[in-house]
Design an enzyme around this catalytic site. Structure first.
Site, PDB file in Angstrom:
ATOM      1  N   TYR A   1       9.111 -25.069   2.180  1.00 52.70           N
ATOM      2  CA  TYR A   1       8.941 -23.631   2.336  1.00 52.70           C
ATOM      3  C   TYR A   1       8.300 -23.361   3.700  1.00 52.70           C
ATOM      4  O   TYR A   1       7.586 -24.198   4.255  1.00 52.70           O
ATOM      5  CB  TYR A   1       8.077 -23.067   1.213  1.00 52.70           C
ATOM      6  N   GLU A   2       8.549 -22.164   4.206  1.00 56.66           N
ATOM      7  CA  GLU A   2       8.152 -21.825   5.581  1.00 56.66           C
ATOM      8  C   GLU A   2       6.649 -21.903   5.808  1.00 56.66           C
ATOM      9  O   GLU A   2       6.197 -22.067   6.946  1.00 56.66           O
ATOM     10  CB  GLU A   2       8.663 -20.416   5.902  1.00 56.66           C
ATOM     11  N   SER A   3       5.864 -21.793   4.744  1.00 58.08           N
ATOM     12  CA  SER A   3       4.410 -21.840   4.893  1.00 58.08           C
ATOM     13  C   SER A   3       3.896 -23.237   5.223  1.00 58.08           C
ATOM     14  O   SER A   3       2.703 -23.409   5.486  1.00 58.08           O
ATOM     15  CB  SER A   3       3.745 -21.346   3.600  1.00 58.08           C
ATOM     16  N   GLY A   4       4.774 -24.258   5.206  1.00 58.53           N
ATOM     17  CA  GLY A   4       4.354 -25.605   5.569  1.00 58.53           C
ATOM     18  C   GLY A   4       4.263 -26.559   4.405  1.00 58.53           C
ATOM     19  O   GLY A   4       3.808 -27.697   4.573  1.00 58.53           O
TER      20      GLY A   4
ATOM     21  N   GLY B   1      11.625 -16.986   9.402  1.00 58.92           N
ATOM     22  CA  GLY B   1      12.191 -18.201   9.982  1.00 58.92           C
ATOM     23  C   GLY B   1      13.696 -18.305   9.846  1.00 58.92           C
ATOM     24  O   GLY B   1      14.283 -19.327  10.227  1.00 58.92           O
TER      25      GLY B   1
END
Length: 275
Positions: free
Chosen positions: A58-61, A138
Site C-alpha cells: 500500500y502507498e503508505s509504505g 501515487g
C-alpha cells in the site's frame, strides 16, 4: 439495477461479481501495489483463496500487509500492524515501484477512455471544475511503472468517456505503441473489470475491446454503457459466476470490516501532572 443484478436475481451483487472476477486475475506470489476500495477487496479475497502468497503493498509504505479487515485508507493502522515491514513513502516508490519490483498495479478511476487512460483529478475543466476528485496520489507512478495494470470501475457513459476531462494516469496514451515511444517502462492495462464484464486492449491498436461478459449480460448492455463505439472481440468469453466459497469468504470479510469500523475508537490521553 444492472443487467448483472437482474440476472443474478439476488444470488450475488454486481460488486461481488466484480470483486471475484478481479481477484481471479491475480496469481499466487505476485507483488501487487493496491488501492483502497474494490481493488483492496479483490486483493484480499485472492489472498484468502487461490493466492495466499500474494504480496500486498500500500502507498503508505506497508509491504506484505495481511489485513484481517479492509482498511479505511492507506493510513489505516491495520495495514501497519499486519505488514512484514513498513518503509518510507519515497522507498516504496523508488525502491519497489520504479525499479520494476511490482508485478501488478491495481487502480480505480472516475473516468477511463478507449486507450485505458485514467482521470482521478477533476470533472469539467480544471479551472472551473464541476467536481474536484481525490486527485492522483501515487496512481500516475503505478500506471507508469507497474509491469501491468488492472483497473476496476463501474461502467456507464459518464465514466467510460470518449475524451477524459483530465488525464491523470497513462494507459496507452493514443494507442498503437505511443505509450512505449513515450518511454513508460510498464506494459499498461491488462484488463478493465467492470460491472458487465472485462475489457482488454487490442494487441495492435491497444484500444480497449469487450473480451468477456458476466452471466445474464448482453453485448448491447455493454455498448449502451460505453461513451465510444466499443469494439467486441471475435471470441467473446462468458465468465463463470462466483463460487459459493468465494462469496462466503468475501461476505465474511465485509462483515468483519463493518463490525470493526462500527466500534468507537477511544483514545486515552494522559492526565496532566498538576504538581
Amino acid at each position: 439495477m444492472s443487467g448483472l443484478e437482474r440476472a443474478a436475481a439476488g444470488a450475488y451483487t454486481a460488486d461481488e461479481m466484480m470483486t471475484v472476477t478481479a481477484a481471479r486475475q491475480l496469481s499466487n506470489g505476485a507483488v501487487c501495489f493496491v488501492g483502497i476500495g474494490l481493488p483492496s477487496a479483490a486483493c484480499n479475497l485472492a489472498r484468502r483463496t487461490h493466492a495466499p502468497e500474494l504480496v500486498l503493498i500500500y502507498e503508505s509504505g506497508t509491504v506484505g500487509a495481511r489485513p484481517k479487515v479492509l482498511p479505511l485508507s492507506i493510513g489505516d493502522g491495520e495495514l501497519a500492524d499486519t505488514a512484514d515491514c513498513v518503509v518510507s513513502l519515497p522507498e516504496v516508490f523508488a525502491h519497489y515501484l520504479q525499479r520494476g519490483r511490482v508485478d501488478v498495479g491495481f487502480l480505480g478511476a472516475a473516468q477511463i477512455d478507449r486507450y485505458g487512460n485514467l482521470n482521478t483529478t477533476v470533472i469539467g475543466s480544471y479551472s472551473r471544475a464541476t467536481v474536484r476528485l481525490p486527485g492522483s496520489g501515487g496512481a500516475p507512478e503505478i500506471a507508469a511503472h507497474a509491469r501491468e495494470v488492472l483497473v476496476i470501475m463501474k461502467q456507464s457513459p459518464r465514466s467510460f468517456v470518449p475524451r477524459l476531462d483530465f488525464l491523470t494516469s497513462c494507459g496507452f496514451l493514443g494507442g498503437s505503441g505511443e505509450r512505449g515511444r513515450a518511454g513508460f517502462p510498464g506494459h499498461g492495462p491488462r484488463a478493465v473489470i467492470t460491472d458487465f464484464g472485462i475489457l482488454r486492449p487490442d494487441a495492435r491498436t491497444e484500444e480497449l475491446e469487450l473480451a468477456a461478459l458476466y452471466p445474464g449480460v448482453s453485448v448491447e448492455n455493454v455498448l449502451e454503457a460505453t461513451g465510444w463505439p466499443l469494439a467486441v472481440a471475435e471470441e467473446l468469453e462468458t465468465l463463470p459466476p462466483p463460487e459459493a466459497e468465494d462469496l462466503r469468504i468475501l461476505r465474511e470479510l465485509h462483515a468483519r470490516t463493518e463490525a470493526a469500523h462500527a466500534t468507537p475508537v477511544r483514545i486515552r490521553l494522559p492526565v496532566p501532572d498538576r504538581h
